[in-house]
Design a protein around this motif. Sequence first.
Motif, PDB file in Angstrom:
ATOM      1  N   LEU A  82      27.320  45.894  42.500  1.00 36.83           N
ATOM      2  CA  LEU A  82      26.532  46.209  43.492  1.00 36.83           C
ATOM      3  C   LEU A  82      25.446  45.078  43.822  1.00 36.83           C
ATOM      4  O   LEU A  82      25.296  44.687  44.879  1.00 36.83           O
ATOM      5  N   ALA A  83      24.721  44.881  42.874  1.00 37.16           N
ATOM      6  CA  ALA A  83      23.730  44.009  42.726  1.00 37.16           C
ATOM      7  C   ALA A  83      23.980  42.539  42.988  1.00 37.16           C
ATOM      8  O   ALA A  83      23.167  41.743  43.414  1.00 37.16           O
ATOM      9  N   LEU A  84      25.464  42.234  42.875  1.00 36.10           N
ATOM     10  CA  LEU A  84      25.782  40.666  42.890  1.00 36.10           C
ATOM     11  C   LEU A  84      26.589  40.352  44.370  1.00 36.10           C
ATOM     12  O   LEU A  84      26.475  39.321  44.871  1.00 36.10           O
ATOM     13  N   THR A 113      26.491  45.461  52.525  1.00 29.56           N
ATOM     14  CA  THR A 113      28.096  45.460  52.522  1.00 29.56           C
ATOM     15  C   THR A 113      28.446  46.828  52.197  1.00 29.56           C
ATOM     16  O   THR A 113      29.231  47.176  52.944  1.00 29.56           O
ATOM     17  N   LEU A 114      27.928  47.437  51.287  1.00 28.99           N
ATOM     18  CA  LEU A 114      28.180  48.810  50.808  1.00 28.99           C
ATOM     19  C   LEU A 114      27.191  49.643  50.673  1.00 28.99           C
ATOM     20  O   LEU A 114      26.019  49.160  50.312  1.00 28.99           O
ATOM     21  N   ASP A 115      27.413  50.942  50.867  1.00 31.79           N
ATOM     22  CA  ASP A 115      26.342  51.911  50.887  1.00 31.79           C
ATOM     23  C   ASP A 115      26.873  52.848  49.546  1.00 31.79           C
ATOM     24  O   ASP A 115      27.997  53.358  49.778  1.00 31.79           O
ATOM     25  N   VAL A 116      25.911  53.450  48.840  1.00 32.18           N
ATOM     26  CA  VAL A 116      26.226  54.370  47.703  1.00 32.18           C
ATOM     27  C   VAL A 116      26.177  55.738  48.462  1.00 32.18           C
ATOM     28  O   VAL A 116      24.837  56.035  48.554  1.00 32.18           O
ATOM     29  N   VAL A 117      27.121  56.472  48.642  1.00 33.29           N
ATOM     30  CA  VAL A 117      26.674  57.926  49.133  1.00 33.29           C
ATOM     31  C   VAL A 117      26.583  58.982  48.195  1.00 33.29           C
ATOM     32  O   VAL A 117      25.561  59.666  48.209  1.00 33.29           O
ATOM     33  N   VAL A 118      27.278  59.143  47.083  1.00 36.00           N
ATOM     34  CA  VAL A 118      27.293  60.165  46.229  1.00 36.00           C
ATOM     35  C   VAL A 118      27.708  59.369  44.795  1.00 36.00           C
ATOM     36  O   VAL A 118      28.813  58.754  44.775  1.00 36.00           O
ATOM     37  N   LEU A 135      36.571  43.058  49.265  1.00 35.30           N
ATOM     38  CA  LEU A 135      37.484  42.911  47.910  1.00 35.30           C
ATOM     39  C   LEU A 135      37.303  41.588  47.552  1.00 35.30           C
ATOM     40  O   LEU A 135      36.991  41.449  46.178  1.00 35.30           O
ATOM     41  N   GLY A 136      37.183  40.459  48.118  1.00 33.92           N
ATOM     42  CA  GLY A 136      36.599  39.099  47.463  1.00 33.92           C
ATOM     43  C   GLY A 136      35.508  39.072  46.901  1.00 33.92           C
ATOM     44  O   GLY A 136      35.093  38.576  45.791  1.00 33.92           O
ATOM     45  N   GLY A 137      34.399  39.893  47.439  1.00 29.72           N
ATOM     46  CA  GLY A 137      32.957  39.990  47.049  1.00 29.72           C
ATOM     47  C   GLY A 137      33.061  40.752  45.571  1.00 29.72           C
ATOM     48  O   GLY A 137      32.280  40.243  44.623  1.00 29.72           O
ATOM     49  N   LEU A 138      33.772  41.883  45.661  1.00 32.70           N
ATOM     50  CA  LEU A 138      33.712  42.660  44.603  1.00 32.70           C
ATOM     51  C   LEU A 138      34.274  41.778  43.260  1.00 32.70           C
ATOM     52  O   LEU A 138      33.859  41.957  41.944  1.00 32.70           O
ATOM     53  N   ARG A 139      35.458  41.263  43.668  1.00 32.20           N
ATOM     54  CA  ARG A 139      36.311  40.561  42.364  1.00 32.20           C
ATOM     55  C   ARG A 139      35.493  39.313  41.979  1.00 32.20           C
ATOM     56  O   ARG A 139      35.496  39.082  40.852  1.00 32.20           O
ATOM     57  N   THR A 140      34.794  38.701  42.971  1.00 33.10           N
ATOM     58  CA  THR A 140      33.902  37.685  42.412  1.00 33.10           C
ATOM     59  C   THR A 140      32.921  38.121  41.805  1.00 33.10           C
ATOM     60  O   THR A 140      32.622  37.455  40.376  1.00 33.10           O
ATOM     61  N   ALA A 141      32.365  39.142  41.826  1.00 29.18           N
ATOM     62  CA  ALA A 141      31.301  39.494  41.262  1.00 29.18           C
ATOM     63  C   ALA A 141      31.830  39.952  39.754  1.00 29.18           C
ATOM     64  O   ALA A 141      31.077  39.813  38.883  1.00 29.18           O
ATOM     65  N   LEU A 142      32.931  40.696  39.837  1.00 27.02           N
ATOM     66  CA  LEU A 142      33.676  41.254  38.600  1.00 27.02           C
ATOM     67  C   LEU A 142      33.680  39.837  37.422  1.00 27.02           C
ATOM     68  O   LEU A 142      33.432  40.014  36.326  1.00 27.02           O
ATOM     69  N   VAL A 143      34.306  38.818  38.163  1.00 31.23           N
ATOM     70  CA  VAL A 143      34.472  37.641  37.359  1.00 31.23           C
ATOM     71  C   VAL A 143      33.288  37.156  36.779  1.00 31.23           C
ATOM     72  O   VAL A 143      32.980  36.781  35.581  1.00 31.23           O
ATOM     73  N   HIS A 144      32.387  37.067  37.639  1.00 25.14           N
ATOM     74  CA  HIS A 144      31.028  36.587  37.049  1.00 25.14           C
ATOM     75  C   HIS A 144      30.355  37.649  36.030  1.00 25.14           C
ATOM     76  O   HIS A 144      29.937  37.002  35.161  1.00 25.14           O
ATOM     77  N   SER A 145      30.520  38.649  36.250  1.00 24.71           N
ATOM     78  CA  SER A 145      29.863  39.865  35.154  1.00 24.71           C
ATOM     79  C   SER A 145      30.653  39.640  33.844  1.00 24.71           C
ATOM     80  O   SER A 145      30.032  39.663  32.891  1.00 24.71           O
ATOM     81  N   VAL A 146      32.004  39.323  33.929  1.00 22.90           N
ATOM     82  CA  VAL A 146      32.796  39.437  32.702  1.00 22.90           C
ATOM     83  C   VAL A 146      32.416  37.956  32.060  1.00 22.90           C
ATOM     84  O   VAL A 146      32.149  37.743  30.820  1.00 22.90           O
ATOM     85  N   ALA A 147      32.080  36.959  32.729  1.00 22.48           N
ATOM     86  CA  ALA A 147      31.764  35.677  32.316  1.00 22.48           C
ATOM     87  C   ALA A 147      30.341  35.714  31.479  1.00 22.48           C
ATOM     88  O   ALA A 147      30.172  35.389  30.335  1.00 22.48           O
ATOM     89  N   ASP A 148      29.532  36.547  32.119  1.00 22.69           N
ATOM     90  CA  ASP A 148      28.044  36.815  31.520  1.00 22.69           C
ATOM     91  C   ASP A 148      28.464  37.785  30.439  1.00 22.69           C
ATOM     92  O   ASP A 148      27.586  37.419  29.296  1.00 22.69           O
ATOM     93  N   GLY A 149      29.297  38.680  30.296  1.00 25.80           N
ATOM     94  CA  GLY A 149      29.330  39.574  29.199  1.00 25.80           C
ATOM     95  C   GLY A 149      30.081  38.717  27.900  1.00 25.80           C
ATOM     96  O   GLY A 149      29.696  38.958  26.889  1.00 25.80           O
ATOM     97  N   ARG A 199      21.959  33.503  39.098  1.00 26.48           N
ATOM     98  CA  ARG A 199      22.402  34.447  40.122  1.00 26.48           C
ATOM     99  C   ARG A 199      23.652  33.931  40.571  1.00 26.48           C
ATOM    100  O   ARG A 199      23.536  32.773  41.018  1.00 26.48           O
ATOM    101  N   LEU A 200      24.387  34.840  40.870  1.00 28.36           N
ATOM    102  CA  LEU A 200      25.703  34.449  41.501  1.00 28.36           C
ATOM    103  C   LEU A 200      25.512  33.884  42.916  1.00 28.36           C
ATOM    104  O   LEU A 200      24.816  34.173  43.835  1.00 28.36           O
TER     105      LEU A 200
END
Length: 548
Positions: free
Chosen positions: A19-21, A26-31, A128-142, A153-154
């Motif tokens: 969500l930070a990336l 784009t999205l709101d966390v409800v609960v 979908l594209g934004g979250l998957r791109t963020a996921l790829v970036h996070s995995v690479a960082d990890g 920063r992405l």
Amino acid sequence: MHLSGTDGPDHGPTLAQLLALIAAGTLDVVVAPRGTGVPVSDVVLHDPGEERDEEVWAATGLVLLAVGVEVASPDAVDVLRAADRAGAAAVVMRRGVRGPGTALLEAAERGRTALLTRRPGQGWTEVLGGLRTALVHSVADGAGGAGGVDGLRLGDLSGLANTVADLVGGAITIEDPQSRVLAYSRMDHEPDPMRRLTILGQEVPRWRVVELRESGFFQTLWNTDDVVRRPADDRYAERLAVAVRHGSEVLGSIWAAADGRPLAEDAVAALRTAGRAAVPHLSHHRTWGRAATRAREGAVHALLAGSTQAAHDVGIVRGRPYAVMVAEVYEGREPAPGDVVQRVLDVLALQAAAYRPGCVTARSGRRLYTLVPAADGETDPARTLLATARSVPRGVVFAGAGPVVTDLAQLPVSREAAELVVRVLGERAARLPAAGAGSQVASYAEVAAEAAVLRLLDRVEPLWGALSGPVHAMLEHDRAHGARYGESVAGYLDAFGDTAAAARHLNVHPNTLRYRLRRARELFGVDLADPAVRLLADVGLRLGRRDG
């Protein structure tokens, strides 16, 4: 959709990291009953209607994008509960107008799966594209990044260019597949002529693109994962280039040029690594760059229409005075081709960004709207920016600035005034071609009288069309027969009755003009010695010029 999964990851990117990336808004966390620190294994589109056998459905660690489900729909609670039983990390639904109901909120609080909503204006493909791109970036960082370019920063392409420049010991340019500049590294030395041309034009010169294509350089670059070298010659320094690709899709390229000294010995290896590390950054740029631009421009247009809710999203400061500047692009006195319009608007937007911190822009067709912040007591903050619009190459620009307003709710007033200035300049150019051959700029105060006339004509035009009389008859005759009585009368009125001056402007002999005026009186009753007829002729001819 049946989703198989494992027991889920014990570590890796969390929902909070994703969500930070992604782009803000784009999205709101409800609960989020377990918080947003839950690990995420993948992001998938999810159609609840395809689920049949809950025994084999597992979604541990997944973020489910519930396509077609709105939080206020009767099915929302069942979808959330099913996702929770399957172990999903989160489920995203469309927010809709009413928002989530009490039953859905209670179900979310009792479960373990986070409930998120997709904001209006965002498509599922973009999410979908934004979250998957963020996921790829996070995995690479990890995994520790790649070759020292992690930690950015992405989407920070400028930071990426500077980091890669340090690694290869040269000047870096990042380009898209069409050879347009996306970012370039800082310049420690005077660039060679090609780099200077590329940066100033924000793209590789067309003749250079043709040269690289015909030599086979691009074919080699796009069909290899390795670095391609172009040796130095009499004109330019040595170049290294590597394609940035995600699977079979080419996202762009990274170019390294010797920058006052030879490239580092391991420059090829460093650039090869940078090509892999750049994938999430260029992927993010491709997915979110255009979407973010559209969202930002939409927010600016909302402000210009009177809505102040989007002020924070575009960096507008409440309580600060602003003026609106409008620039419209033509080529000569005709509409310019689309590519010319976009190039000119690109230059105008760059000028605005460089002019003063806090300037924001939005496009609409062949127009660029700019919100210019004003200093305390400043009445004409766009004056210098207006002047730069005169020098834009390849196009003719009519640019106008509205008055300064201190309340964001009054931005439409400044916008309407700026649009009126552009109309005034356009009508001047149509009426006086010799004077309107080039770009024209003005503030509202400079054309206030002509702008007021335009406002009056806007109100009079519907009434004028319902009337008839001598001027109507003359204009109808001109349209039907290609005659020039109306043009002659307009020239005479514009010259305040000076026949010689009017004839020079119309490029006819004074006797020819006198003949036409006499015939206008004889044929239609347009007697310019009558003040009422003169007024009606001026109004009718001004309106006549609007429809050609």
